[in-house]
Scaffold this motif. Structure first.
Motif, PDB file in Angstrom:
ATOM      1  N   UNK A   1     -39.566   5.573  -4.268  1.00 57.12           N
ATOM      2  CA  UNK A   1     -39.445   5.009  -5.497  1.00 57.12           C
ATOM      3  C   UNK A   1     -38.604   6.476  -5.914  1.00 57.12           C
ATOM      4  N   UNK A   2     -37.894   6.449  -7.123  1.00 56.05           N
ATOM      5  CA  UNK A   2     -37.039   6.929  -8.212  1.00 56.05           C
ATOM      6  C   UNK A   2     -37.156   6.158  -9.601  1.00 56.05           C
ATOM      7  N   UNK A   3     -38.107   6.424 -10.348  1.00 53.24           N
ATOM      8  CA  UNK A   3     -38.454   5.720 -11.789  1.00 53.24           C
ATOM      9  C   UNK A   3     -38.349   4.817 -11.652  1.00 53.24           C
ATOM     10  N   UNK A   4     -39.192   4.396 -10.221  1.00 54.46           N
ATOM     11  CA  UNK A   4     -39.293   2.888 -11.123  1.00 54.46           C
ATOM     12  C   UNK A   4     -38.508   1.258 -10.044  1.00 54.46           C
ATOM     13  N   UNK A   5     -37.743   2.392  -9.885  1.00 54.63           N
ATOM     14  CA  UNK A   5     -36.475   1.508  -9.216  1.00 54.63           C
ATOM     15  C   UNK A   5     -36.429   2.001  -7.577  1.00 54.63           C
ATOM     16  N   UNK A   6     -36.254   1.430  -6.213  1.00 52.49           N
ATOM     17  CA  UNK A   6     -35.700   1.524  -4.908  1.00 52.49           C
ATOM     18  C   UNK A   6     -34.753   2.764  -5.202  1.00 52.49           C
ATOM     19  N   UNK A   7     -34.932   4.148  -4.131  1.00 56.62           N
ATOM     20  CA  UNK A   7     -33.218   4.821  -3.881  1.00 56.62           C
ATOM     21  C   UNK A   7     -32.246   4.197  -4.529  1.00 56.62           C
ATOM     22  N   UNK A   8     -32.011   2.587  -3.185  1.00 53.61           N
ATOM     23  CA  UNK A   8     -31.121   1.982  -2.919  1.00 53.61           C
ATOM     24  C   UNK A   8     -30.225   1.402  -4.325  1.00 53.61           C
ATOM     25  N   UNK A   9     -31.004   0.889  -5.056  1.00 52.37           N
ATOM     26  CA  UNK A   9     -30.971   0.199  -6.239  1.00 52.37           C
ATOM     27  C   UNK A   9     -29.987   0.789  -6.962  1.00 52.37           C
ATOM     28  N   UNK A  10     -29.813   2.193  -7.036  1.00 46.75           N
ATOM     29  CA  UNK A  10     -28.751   3.035  -8.287  1.00 46.75           C
ATOM     30  C   UNK A  10     -27.307   2.291  -7.964  1.00 46.75           C
ATOM     31  N   UNK A  11     -26.579   2.677  -6.861  1.00 49.12           N
ATOM     32  CA  UNK A  11     -25.453   2.531  -6.014  1.00 49.12           C
ATOM     33  C   UNK A  11     -25.164   0.480  -5.632  1.00 49.12           C
ATOM     34  N   UNK A  12     -26.669   0.555  -5.495  1.00 44.63           N
ATOM     35  CA  UNK A  12     -26.419  -1.554  -5.240  1.00 44.63           C
ATOM     36  C   UNK A  12     -26.096  -2.313  -7.139  1.00 44.63           C
ATOM     37  N   UNK A  13     -26.842  -1.239  -8.382  1.00 47.87           N
ATOM     38  CA  UNK A  13     -26.875  -2.124  -9.468  1.00 47.87           C
ATOM     39  C   UNK A  13     -25.645  -1.523  -9.959  1.00 47.87           C
ATOM     40  N   UNK A  14     -25.093  -0.215  -9.952  1.00 50.29           N
ATOM     41  CA  UNK A  14     -23.682   0.236 -10.464  1.00 50.29           C
ATOM     42  C   UNK A  14     -22.470  -0.538 -10.040  1.00 50.29           C
ATOM     43  N   UNK A  15     -22.589  -1.044  -7.751  1.00 49.04           N
ATOM     44  CA  UNK A  15     -21.753  -2.066  -8.158  1.00 49.04           C
ATOM     45  C   UNK A  15     -21.475  -3.124  -8.469  1.00 49.04           C
ATOM     46  N   UNK A  16     -22.467  -2.890  -8.882  1.00 47.73           N
ATOM     47  CA  UNK A  16     -22.514  -5.424  -9.242  1.00 47.73           C
ATOM     48  C   UNK A  16     -22.179  -5.072 -11.444  1.00 47.73           C
ATOM     49  N   UNK A  17     -22.175  -3.733 -11.562  1.00 50.54           N
ATOM     50  CA  UNK A  17     -21.634  -4.035 -13.130  1.00 50.54           C
ATOM     51  C   UNK A  17     -19.906  -3.793 -13.065  1.00 50.54           C
ATOM     52  N   UNK A  18     -19.599  -3.183 -12.077  1.00 53.53           N
ATOM     53  CA  UNK A  18     -18.054  -3.300 -11.796  1.00 53.53           C
ATOM     54  C   UNK A  18     -17.003  -4.185 -12.265  1.00 53.53           C
ATOM     55  N   UNK A  19     -16.449  -4.759 -13.003  1.00 56.03           N
ATOM     56  CA  UNK A  19     -15.367  -5.501 -13.561  1.00 56.03           C
ATOM     57  C   UNK A  19     -14.853  -5.595 -12.689  1.00 56.03           C
TER      58      UNK A  19
END
Length: 235
Positions: A23-41
């Motif tokens: 957990x990192x501030x309510x999310x799994x560590x992998x959430x951050x790279x995963x979510x950032x890539x989901x926002x890519x245009x």
């Protein structure tokens, strides 16, 4: 139109247990790279390669298709290129550009991903675009190696001239960030040797300079990662 896919990579067998899903501030560590890539245009398909069911399930929550990694690619000696090649074989369609995301690094923004993809799209002679950070504290000109007699000598051989002890006086030294890499798939599949040790990046590598990169390898890294997310993560 170039086809661009994301590949989130992470294995379950680590010295810090479950480091990719801590957990990192309510999310799994992998959430951050995963979510950032989901926002890519630019990215249109998202995959996760792992041997670990917990990692695969967390990635699926973010819309990633699972690629179950075989056990021979899940050990500490497994090479990233073998995981990438295995994943490419499992994808529905082979992309032109592959964005490899490392599951244990939170220092990533969707804008960075899109900037790096845009750089490659503007010049298809580029073989990869990778984030780097400057670190003269660990400059190779300051590095030592251990001799057989137990004494130290310079790691870099054949250097002439005086080397300053002040890191500020040394030429800039950059290290690859292990957060994401934008890769030309044809270069990967060609098998041609590029710059070592990540030969799959080819020999025309363009840097994307960032301030810092935080890999999660031990518990103290989680504290640093939380601080970075609170200050800089904006996706």
């Amino acid at each position: 139109m170039e086809k661009i896919s994301a590949l989130l990579t992470g294995r379950g067998n680590n010295s810090l247990q479950d480091k990719n899903i801590l957990d990192v501030l309510g999310h799994a560590v992998l959430y951050y790279p995963a979510h950032a890539a989901r926002q890519s245009r630019y990215i249109t398909e998202w995959y996760c390669s792992s041997d670990d069911e917990k990692i695969l399930r967390e990635a699926e929550k973010e819309g990633y298709e699972r690629i179950k990694r075989p056990l021979e690619l899940a050990g500490p000696t497994a090479q990233h290129i073998d995981c990438i090649l295995h994943a490419l074989k499992c994808m529905k369609n082979i992309p032109d550009i592959l964005v490899v995301l490392l599951a244990n690094n939170v220092t990533i923004k969707s804008q960075w991903i899109d900037d790096c993809i845009s750089i490659m799209l503007q010049d298809r002679a580029i073989t990869s675009v990778v984030p780097v950070y400057e670190d003269n504290d660990h400059h190779p000109l300051r590095a030592k190696t251990l001799n057989e007699d137990g004494t130290l000598s310079m790691y870099e051989k054949g250097i002439t001239g005086k080397i300053s002890t002040n890191r500020q006086d040394l030429p800039p030294c950059y290290f690859l960030s292990h957060n994401f890499w934008v890769l030309d798939v044809q270069v990967i599949l060609s098998g041609k040797e590029g710059q070592q040790p990540w030969e799959f990046m080819g020999d025309r590598i363009v840097p994307y300079i960032i301030d810092d990169s935080i890999d999660i390898h031990q518990k103290i890294d989680l504290t640093v990662a939380k601080d970075w997310v609170e200050r800089f993560y904006d996706d």
